[in-house]
Design an enzyme around this catalytic site. Structure first.
Site, PDB file in Angstrom:
ATOM      1  N   THR A  92       0.866  -1.171   0.000  1.00 52.36           N
ATOM      2  CA  THR A  92       0.000   0.000   0.000  1.00 52.36           C
ATOM      3  C   THR A  92       0.905   1.224   0.000  1.00 52.36           C
ATOM      4  OG1 THR A  92      -1.633  -1.193   1.309  1.00 52.36           O
ATOM      5  CG2 THR A  92      -1.857   1.197   1.219  1.00 52.36           C
ATOM      6  N   LYS A 167      -7.533   1.816  -3.341  1.00 52.79           N
ATOM      7  CA  LYS A 167      -7.186   1.366  -1.987  1.00 52.79           C
ATOM      8  C   LYS A 167      -7.326   2.526  -0.992  1.00 52.79           C
ATOM      9  CE  LYS A 167      -5.052  -1.149   1.238  1.00 52.79           C
ATOM     10  NZ  LYS A 167      -5.667  -2.277   1.928  1.00 52.79           N
ATOM     11  N   LYS A 242      -0.909   5.062   8.684  1.00 54.01           N
ATOM     12  CA  LYS A 242      -0.106   5.180   7.451  1.00 54.01           C
ATOM     13  C   LYS A 242      -1.029   5.238   6.231  1.00 54.01           C
ATOM     14  CE  LYS A 242       1.772   2.164   4.194  1.00 54.01           C
ATOM     15  NZ  LYS A 242       2.214   0.886   3.714  1.00 54.01           N
TER      16      LYS A 242
HETATM   17  P1  NAD Z   1       5.656  -6.296   7.261  1.00 53.21           P
HETATM   18  O1  NAD Z   1       6.420  -5.218   7.945  1.00 53.21           O
HETATM   19  O2  NAD Z   1       5.281  -7.520   8.026  1.00 53.21           O
HETATM   20  O3  NAD Z   1       6.457  -6.779   5.942  1.00 53.21           O
HETATM   21  C1  NAD Z   1       7.229  -5.931   5.137  1.00 53.21           C
HETATM   22  C2  NAD Z   1       8.524  -6.706   4.873  1.00 53.21           C
HETATM   23  O4  NAD Z   1       9.310  -5.985   3.936  1.00 53.21           O
HETATM   24  C3  NAD Z   1       9.375  -6.871   6.139  1.00 53.21           C
HETATM   25  O5  NAD Z   1       9.568  -8.264   6.395  1.00 53.21           O
HETATM   26  C4  NAD Z   1      10.667  -6.165   5.787  1.00 53.21           C
HETATM   27  O6  NAD Z   1      11.831  -6.778   6.348  1.00 53.21           O
HETATM   28  C5  NAD Z   1      10.647  -6.267   4.270  1.00 53.21           C
HETATM   29  N1  NAD Z   1      11.559  -5.337   3.629  1.00 53.21           N
HETATM   30  C6  NAD Z   1      11.850  -4.054   3.976  1.00 53.21           C
HETATM   31  N2  NAD Z   1      12.759  -3.555   3.122  1.00 53.21           N
HETATM   32  C7  NAD Z   1      13.029  -4.533   2.214  1.00 53.21           C
HETATM   33  C8  NAD Z   1      13.899  -4.633   1.081  1.00 53.21           C
HETATM   34  N3  NAD Z   1      14.648  -3.604   0.718  1.00 53.21           N
HETATM   35  N4  NAD Z   1      13.923  -5.790   0.379  1.00 53.21           N
HETATM   36  C9  NAD Z   1      13.153  -6.849   0.738  1.00 53.21           C
HETATM   37  N5  NAD Z   1      12.315  -6.801   1.815  1.00 53.21           N
HETATM   38  C10 NAD Z   1      12.264  -5.669   2.536  1.00 53.21           C
HETATM   39  O7  NAD Z   1       4.357  -5.600   6.655  1.00 53.21           O
HETATM   40  P2  NAD Z   1       3.059  -6.318   6.038  1.00 53.21           P
HETATM   41  O8  NAD Z   1       1.984  -6.305   7.054  1.00 53.21           O
HETATM   42  O9  NAD Z   1       3.462  -7.569   5.361  1.00 53.21           O
HETATM   43  O10 NAD Z   1       2.644  -5.217   4.952  1.00 53.21           O
HETATM   44  C11 NAD Z   1       3.319  -5.090   3.710  1.00 53.21           C
HETATM   45  C12 NAD Z   1       2.545  -4.102   2.848  1.00 53.21           C
HETATM   46  O11 NAD Z   1       1.208  -4.565   2.687  1.00 53.21           O
HETATM   47  C13 NAD Z   1       2.460  -2.690   3.441  1.00 53.21           C
HETATM   48  O12 NAD Z   1       2.566  -1.747   2.406  1.00 53.21           O
HETATM   49  C14 NAD Z   1       1.075  -2.678   4.061  1.00 53.21           C
HETATM   50  O13 NAD Z   1       0.532  -1.375   4.144  1.00 53.21           O
HETATM   51  C15 NAD Z   1       0.299  -3.556   3.096  1.00 53.21           C
HETATM   52  N6  NAD Z   1      -0.900  -4.213   3.662  1.00 53.21           N
HETATM   53  C16 NAD Z   1      -0.840  -4.775   4.906  1.00 53.21           C
HETATM   54  C17 NAD Z   1      -1.989  -5.384   5.411  1.00 53.21           C
HETATM   55  C18 NAD Z   1      -1.985  -6.021   6.781  1.00 53.21           C
HETATM   56  O14 NAD Z   1      -3.073  -6.324   7.307  1.00 53.21           O
HETATM   57  N7  NAD Z   1      -0.826  -6.289   7.380  1.00 53.21           N
HETATM   58  C19 NAD Z   1      -3.166  -5.432   4.655  1.00 53.21           C
HETATM   59  C20 NAD Z   1      -3.169  -4.881   3.373  1.00 53.21           C
HETATM   60  C21 NAD Z   1      -2.020  -4.262   2.893  1.00 53.21           C
END
Ligand code: NAD
Length: 295
Positions: A92, A167, A242
């Site tokens: 997102t 979104k 966020k």
């Molecule tokens: P998260 O923090 O669990 O996962 C993000 C991952 O990205 C982490 O494991 C981090 O180490 C990794 N990362 C950071 N920099 C990196 C790089 N340079 N190369 C490779 N990996 C890297 O977050 P999440 O909950 O999995 O969310 C991810 C995305 O999905 C966000 O943008 C969030 O807004 C969106 N999202 C989350 C949800 C939810 O319920 N958690 C729902 C819909 C959308």
């Protein structure tokens, strides 16, 4: 198909796992080593660098924290990607970054889709996420089958940035519904109403919403509500703040007044500053009922 998955966090890990289940060969990468064991258990080939993951991949997914990180990662992998690879960002992020990524990737001769998701960690694990996709119609058709392994529904919303735009609008509605739910549940309690009756009647009346059905903030009314587990897990205050920031950015860039969602975001930021950033967003009900303060 050979697929690269960059970002194996709460969402990316299980999403990549569903691609493996569908029979794809998935190379994944994440600098956070604590994600590696779970990813390997799901059959993902965890490699050391993004450049290694994308080599030979026909589709490259990114599932990362912010537009800044997605942009940096794309810059670092673009040259290593196959010339006919499709890059799909399901993070997102802000609409402007998504549009800029479309331009940058198209200029390199590769194809891109902005494809954020709704459905949370449960939907990621179950493979039932809603995908909101922005980009070229033929590109969507080319990767639809791959995305289907992770999706309940796929909407091709429009051109570059349309997925992130949808979104932002969706989360804006959810925020206001959640705030309304928390206020109404508190008021209903103080007026002496039975919460179970209130919950059931609103579902078949004009007060119905996904927030109502999923998060009614009184213990014992609906299993999925954060209130039943001390607001641990779920959709965090920080993540919601966020997402609403992205909606407000889109509002500012289109001259759209978004007073109501601004108010909800301010309350989430206050909750975060008071130490509740990791709690489920429906903890807002405790601010409204006065159990917690943010002063
Ligand atoms: P998260 O923090 O669990 O996962 C993000 C991952 O990205 C982490 O494991 C981090 O180490 C990794 N990362 C950071 N920099 C990196 C790089 N340079 N190369 C490779 N990996 C890297 O977050 P999440 O909950 O999995 O969310 C991810 C995305 O999905 C966000 O943008 C969030 O807004 C969106 N999202 C989350 C949800 C939810 O319920 N958690 C729902 C819909 C959308």
């Amino acid at each position: 198909m050979r697929i690269a998955f960059i970002g194996l966090g709460n969402m990316g890990g299980p999403m990549a796992g569903n691609l493996v289940k569908a029979g794809h060969e998935v190379a994944g990468v994440d600098p956070n080593e604590s994600s590696h064991a779970a990813a390997r258990e799901l059959g993902i080939d965890v490699v050391d660098s993004a450049a290694e993951a994308v080599r030979g991949a026909q589709v490259v997914f990114t599932m990362l924290p912010s537009g800044k990180v997605v942009t940096a990662v794309v810059d670092s992998i673009l040259d290593a990607c196959d010339s006919d690879a499709v890059i799909v960002d399901s993070s997102t992020i802000d609409v402007e970054s998504a549009r800029a990524l479309h331009e940058r990737i198209a200029a390199s001769g590769r194809r891109f889709l902005d494809a954020p998701v709704s459905g949370g960690i449960g939907g990621a694990a179950a493979g039932t996420l809603t995908f909101m996709v922005g980009g070229d119609e033929q590109t969507v058709a080319d990767v639809r089958e791959v995305i289907e392994a992770m999706a309940g529904k796929i909407f091709h919303v429009g051109g570059p940035g349309a997925g992130q735009s949808a979104k932002a609008c969706n989360n804006l509605m959810l925020a206001i519904n959640t705030a309304g739910l928390c206020e109404a549940a508190t008021l209903a309690d103080r007026l002496g109403l039975d919460p179970q009756v209130m919950y059931e009647l609103a579902q078949v009346s004009s007060g119905d919403s996904w927030a109502l059905r999923t998060w009614y903030p009184v213990p014992g009314v609906v299993d999925s509500a954060g209130v039943n587990r001390d607001f641990d897990g779920g959709f965090s205050v920080d993540l919601f703040a966020k997402d609403l920031g992205l909606a407000l950015d889109a509002g500012a860039s289109t001259n759209t007044p978004l007073e109501y969602v601004q108010r909800v975001r301010d309350q989430f930021l206050a909750l975060s500053e008071a130490g509740y950033g990791n709690k489920d967003c429906s903890i807002l009900v405790r601010l409204i009922d006065g159990t917690i303060t943010t002063d």
